[in-house]
Design an enzyme around this catalytic site. Structure first.
Site, mmCIF file in Angstrom:
data_model
loop_
_atom_site.group_PDB
_atom_site.id
_atom_site.type_symbol
_atom_site.label_atom_id
_atom_site.label_comp_id
_atom_site.label_asym_id
_atom_site.label_seq_id
_atom_site.Cartn_x
_atom_site.Cartn_y
_atom_site.Cartn_z
ATOM 1 N N HIS A 131 -10.856 7.881 -44.618
ATOM 2 C CA HIS A 131 -9.772 8.408 -45.483
ATOM 3 C C HIS A 131 -9.956 8.191 -46.985
ATOM 4 O O HIS A 131 -9.192 7.470 -47.613
ATOM 5 C CB HIS A 131 -8.396 7.906 -45.022
ATOM 6 C CG HIS A 131 -8.289 6.468 -44.572
ATOM 7 N ND1 HIS A 131 -8.776 5.414 -45.316
ATOM 8 C CD2 HIS A 131 -7.735 5.925 -43.451
ATOM 9 C CE1 HIS A 131 -8.519 4.293 -44.675
ATOM 10 N NE2 HIS A 131 -7.905 4.569 -43.542
ATOM 11 N N ASP A 150 -6.719 10.636 -38.999
ATOM 12 C CA ASP A 150 -5.971 9.373 -39.104
ATOM 13 C C ASP A 150 -4.581 9.541 -38.478
ATOM 14 O O ASP A 150 -3.587 9.011 -38.984
ATOM 15 C CB ASP A 150 -5.878 8.877 -40.551
ATOM 16 C CG ASP A 150 -5.354 7.452 -40.644
ATOM 17 O OD1 ASP A 150 -5.242 6.773 -39.606
ATOM 18 O OD2 ASP A 150 -5.049 7.016 -41.779
#
Ligand code: NCD
Ligand code: ZN
Length: 428
Positions: A233, A306
């Site tokens: 991320h 995620d």
């Protein structure tokens, strides 16, 4: 888990490269359409795109330990709705996936309950404690064939532990996926991007550099170890610059960006809606521009969701104490189509690389992310490139209701998903 039909003839679909032709699926693989029997189950895909099934390198499935938040069955049902045929189950479970037995347990759950393939991510350190390496080699050799290791949710902050982990996984081609967050610089209570917004809202912030200093350290450790690093991320312009520099040097680094860091920005937290609390935090527009550009030019290799479902009681709190994380699997493709394809930043073949073939290569997943070619395993998604819809969090297959796209009009691309030759999701 999936429909009983074992052979399918998909007619009229175009592929990402513009070619078209019928796709015949039998016994889990693509076969010659000329061999399709009369009366075979037909799927009319006229006007649709057929893409290889999407592969997610970063999924929180919460089982074992927090089945009230998500299970393998519900999380992979959300994955199938999102066009995914493979997800990687992160290790921050209870117990953490830090032994061969734990890895095999999650792997078996996936085989039994999954609506897509579940690959296991192993913890880098025991109990995600950050100090002692877990059974990396045994997890790799286990029936789960673990190749991706991550303490995600926590950063492997100790430089020596990180160096050892990179060194240890090198002989079997493992990769360390790092949640880059300097714990000192970010602090323990930070829950917002450090900016004018954190100041105005009275929320403790973490600066973008708390991410990029770890990325800068880790690419140098990867170079030192001659080993593979994957950056989870990526959310900041500074991290992008560091990764660009490292790639030019030949460091074996890959990186992901989430759908939410491509689309959503810091001002969304102004209403203190804890749905928008996530780690790393939603950043400001200059960072969004940087990660979009990096995904287009390949500095960021892939999109990973995620997907982080939470039970309502863990989100119904003041902003600073609610758990961080948001859903991602069901709208990931929609967001990438909206932000990247419909704006002309990337084309469909590039989308396929970013969401299917490259994540499969990073995770070393055989049978995923391949071509829709005779003999290959039949994992695919049928996409309507022009459909749009308003997202309804309550219509989710996930147990989580922390959907940051609720009420937003977005593309609605996924018409059907086929996993190992069977329909794992079909709209309507
Ligand atoms: C993730 C979670 O809930 O497990 N939360 C988040 O805010 N992203 C952990 C993580 O991916 O860091
Ligand atoms: Zn993380």
């Amino acid at each position: 888990m999936t429909s009983a039909s074992t052979s399918l003839l998909i007619t009229g679909a175009r592929q990402a490269d513009g070619t078209s032709g019928d796709l015949f699926v039998a016994d889990g693989r693509f076969a010659d359409p000329a061999d399709a029997p009369a009366g075979v189950h037909r799927v009319d895909a006229d006007g649709l795109l057929a893409l290889p099934g999407l592969v997610d390198l970063h999924t929180h499935l919460r089982q074992p330990g927090r089945e009230d938040a998500e299970t393998v069955a519900t999380g992979t049902a959300a994955a199938a709705r999102g066009g995914f045929t493979c997800v990687h189950a992160m290790a921050n479970l209870t117990p953490a996936t830090d032994t061969a037995e734990a890895a095999e347990y999650v792997q078996a759950l996936g085989e039994r309950e999954g609506h897509c393939e579940v690959r296991v991510v192993g913890a880098v350190t025991k109990g995600l404690g950050g100090s002692e390496l877990s059974e990396l080699g045994l997890m790799a050799k286990s029936a789960a064939s673990v190749r991706v290791f991550s303490d995600d949710g926590r950063c492997v902050a100790d430089s020596l532990v990180m160096r050892r982990a990179l060194t240890y996984v090198k002989p079997f081609g493992g990769v360390i996926a790092q949640h880059s967050q300097d714990p000192r610089l970010a602090g323990t209570d930070a829950c917002c991007h450090e900016s004018e917004w954190s100041g105005r809202l009275g929320l403790p912030g973490w600066p973008s550099q708390a991410e990029s200093v770890i990325v800068a350290r880790d690419v140098q450790l990867a170079e030192l170890a001659g080993s593979r690093l994957h950056v989870c991320h990526v959310s900041t312009a500074e991290s992008v610059e560091v990764i660009r520099w490292a790639k030019r040097r030949g460091v074996q680094v890959t990186a992901e960006v989430t759908p939410h860091h491509l689309l959503l920005d810091t001002p969304l937290v102004a209403g203190y809606d804890t749905t928008f609390k996530v780690n790393p935090p939603l950043r400001t527009s200059e960072h969004l521009d940087a990660v979009r550009e990096a995904l287009a030019d390949g500095t960021i290799d892939i999109v990973a969701t995620d997907h982080a479902p939470h039970a309502r009681q863990d989100k119904d709190h003041p902003f600073d104490v609610a758990l961080p994380g948001m859903l991602g699997l069901e709208q990931a493709l929609a967001v990438v189509v909206d932000v990247m394809v419909n704006t002309g930043r990337i084309d469909w073949p590039t989308l396929v690389r970013r969401m299917s073939s490259t994540p499969a290569r990073i995770g070393q997943v055989p049978g995923q992310g391949g071509r829709l070619a005779i003999g290959e395993p039949a994992n695919l998604v049928l996409v309507d490139p022009s459909a749009r819809a308003v997202v309804d969090a309550d219509a989710s297959a996930s147990r989580g209701r922390n959907n940051p796209y609720h009420g937003r009009e977005l593309p609605d691309p996924v018409v059907a998903t086929v996993f190992r030759g069977r329909i794992s999701y079909q709209r309507g």
